[in-house]
Design an enzyme around this catalytic site. Sequence first.
Site, PDB file in Angstrom:
ATOM      1  N   ARG A   1     -19.603   7.931  -2.309  1.00  0.00           N
ATOM      2  CA  ARG A   1     -19.588   8.050  -3.773  1.00  0.00           C
ATOM      3  C   ARG A   1     -20.976   8.134  -4.385  1.00  0.00           C
ATOM      4  O   ARG A   1     -21.140   8.674  -5.460  1.00  0.00           O
ATOM      5  CB  ARG A   1     -18.824   6.870  -4.378  1.00  0.00           C
ATOM      6  CG  ARG A   1     -17.368   6.896  -4.010  1.00  0.00           C
ATOM      7  CD  ARG A   1     -16.539   5.926  -4.802  1.00  0.00           C
ATOM      8  NE  ARG A   1     -15.220   5.852  -4.189  1.00  0.00           N
ATOM      9  CZ  ARG A   1     -14.755   4.831  -3.495  1.00  0.00           C
ATOM     10  NH1 ARG A   1     -15.512   3.759  -3.332  1.00  0.00           N
ATOM     11  NH2 ARG A   1     -13.560   4.845  -2.971  1.00  0.00           N
ATOM     12  N   VAL A   2     -21.951   7.598  -3.714  1.00  0.00           N
ATOM     13  CA  VAL A   2     -23.291   7.650  -4.313  1.00  0.00           C
ATOM     14  C   VAL A   2     -24.310   8.340  -3.420  1.00  0.00           C
ATOM     15  O   VAL A   2     -25.398   8.686  -3.869  1.00  0.00           O
ATOM     16  CB  VAL A   2     -23.818   6.235  -4.659  1.00  0.00           C
ATOM     17  CG1 VAL A   2     -23.013   5.607  -5.752  1.00  0.00           C
ATOM     18  CG2 VAL A   2     -23.873   5.355  -3.444  1.00  0.00           C
TER      19      VAL A   2
END
Lengths: 177, 729
Positions: B375-376
């Site tokens: 996600r990051v």
Amino acid sequence: MSVKLASRYAAALYQAAEEKKALKEVRHDMKKIGKLAGIRQISAYCKRTGLTIKNSEEFINQAFIPYIGNLTARTLQLLVQNGRLAVLPFLAEAYLRHEEKKSKTVRVLIEAAYKPDAGLRTLLAEKLIKRIGKKFFLEIRIIPELLGGIRISWQNRLIDLTLAERFRLFRIFLKSV
Amino acid sequence: MRDDIRPGEILELLRSKIAGFEPSAGEIETGKVIQAGDGIARVWGLEGIMSGELVEIGICGGKTASGMAMNLEEDTVSIILFSGYEDVKEGCLVRRTGKVAEVPVGEALLGRVVDSLGNPIDGKGPVVSSQKRRVEEKGPGIISRQNVAEALQTGIKAIDAMIPIGRGQRELIIGDRRTGKTAIAIDTIINQKNLQGKEKVYCFYVAIGQKRSSIVQLIENLKKYGVMDYTTIVAATASDPASLQYLAPYAATAMAEYFRDSGRHALVIFDDLTKHSQAYREISLLMRRSPGREAYPGDVFYLHPRLLERAARMSDRLGGGSLTALPIVETQEGDVSAYIPTNIISITDGQIFLESDLFNSGLRPAINAGISVSRVGGAAQIKGMKQIASSLRIDLAQFRELAAFMQFSSDLDPATRKQLDRGERLTEILKQPQYAPVDVYRQLMILRAGITGRLDKYPVGKLLFYQKELFFYLDADASGFMNTLKKTGSFNDETAKAADAVLDAFEEKFNPESAGSGIDSGYTVNLAMAMSQRSSRINRDMLKLIERISSTELASPSLQNEIEEIITGQDVGEKDRFEELAEKCLIIDYKGKPSIRNVFKSASAALAESLQNTNEKEVLQKLLEREQSSSTALSEFMALPHIITGGTSQFQMVMVRAGAGIKFTDQHPSVKALFFLAGSMDQRHFHLVVISALAQIVQHPSFESSWTQASGSSELRKIVLSIRRQKGS
């Protein structure tokens, strides 16, 4: 749960003993019960589930009743009738704690490798009255393994000034060096 | 060396240290143990104790046991015991220490193996560290953090390209048992080896509830690859009390936080949090906390978030250090929706999902790129990888979609065929063996070759050879370009042109036909190992060997278990059937021209006679194709060509003795025992039984000599049957 219940029974017993002026006898009984309940098999038996009242009665009649006074015996019988035999191992400790809380005197246990002389006992008495702020009576126990110095304990407090403890701390300190 | 030791200096040092010893003689609060067992002690007293405070319990012989306060109840305190829990009895005196659990931290821990309390367990003496940190510490607040923007390269192509991990991120590695979860973590540690200075990453591996033998093996591997210098192992093994297993990840995180808070980078691997939650469940149940779903206590949702929240990238004001966490979770039958996995998925910044069937089909690392996500990490990817990764993801997604669709279709238009070919090749280049992380800039080059279609012209089986040769070429002949690529970190017009020129120059030199003999080396090594352990009835290598040879046609997620059952004799149903097959099958004592094609032709004719719905030509074609994909020579002496035919309920075997020896590959120039197998798909299990039985038979010490000296067909049959019966008994 057993601890909480033990405190309640201990409080009731203390009150009854106070009314009957039998505090000394009951304390004596409690010390005996404490010793007996400290035996692993007895303690385990008390905590067993599924014991019938008859079994429990037979058990306390044989193991405890012959050695204790009436008041304490009646309390144990009450425990059994209420199906609370599991409380028994905690009763002595709960009683002694309650007694210390209620009474104006505190039992102070002095443990030492050698019997302290009169001078040391006087000095200790002076220091302890300031520290505890209550009347107290001294109980002295000789434990040669302590090597030297004294260990003072009252209620749930401890001051360890023994040589054995200093060595123990020193060993930990050396390990970290 | 002994002469260098000066007693005077040591005495002086000890004297100075001892001078600082000041034993406290303060008043300590005490309690009494009223119940003890299973690593938990209930203590009466200790009214002022703090949650998490350490206590000392006096046990017999003047010794002390240590523990930590966990449950603070109205009258009692529940203590989890770290040591001496067998000696703690009712009535033991418990002393407060006034300290919460702490562990030593600092550089002294690097290269060490310690327990959950920071005590060394590697026999290398005490950990000399002056600093300590609390095991339970709150994660950094919002102001103290900054966005994850720097990559943590794992060296694994599939991850660095598609599921990138950033420094300060929490990326979950999740999958069933034996899917390569730990392998990813270990490769990530190995890949940090060449980083220097501020870029250096200090690694902490937390082994929770693992076998001691596994940990020893892991340490040996880390030592072998020279990465222990910057690695610490915190071990709470299966035989350690649940309390130590519970504490281990927190202790390791405290050790890693030291590096994070001093502006450096740390990586913590929790292997695994499933066992950690089980240890916590055990403790909670013993402390009589109310059980909830799956008997986990209510605060199990707080257990891991408070641990993983400590992973962060700190703000520049606080030094800009980072702590990356790679928690591992083991699933059952791929069920990610179980209680603990869903909980941890929800609090991590993505997950790498590993699948058993991918693993068994030979795709390693067995990452399911479709449902794995970071996600990051995208923000932390180097620019060059971002440029490559977007095309890679699209190509692979299209491939997956088409591959699923193509199961129902037979005719393919050229565009679809091209997409499928591209997907197959990209999948192939994402394969990677263990302990072989790849530098990110090399990854860029091989992936660029893949997405620009350069690999489309080579057969899939040659691509790993292409990659190997390319890496050699980049090191030897294109170091200048690689330096430029490292500086720019991306493909601008200029570097893109230069990269294409490098790949062109490489492909001019590259000869795919020189790629060995077509048999992969891992296969041969497995074989050699299996053969060298003839005395053992079953060994892992043999399992792998059979799994390998069977994987093409007979793969399934439970292949390994199936083979294991067959070899260990748990599967008795098909035993007699093999003997029946061996008694009836045709045996050829081949005296013709010693070439693969000719011997295959003879065997095809024999097989086709007894098989329905097929002919000699078709059988020969299938045998040759099978041989081309990977050699079926199991040893210098024996080969096992086998195919799946159409139809149902048919299975045939032909045994061939080739006295002159058949050249299969350069490594197998003279194969004398050939067992041809052909069966329909519904006979898959029996197919495995026969392969396993033959693999066992040829391992027999007398097989080779008996087979060579046998006078004729009936004696050859007798050899096979008698060894089989010996093994069976």
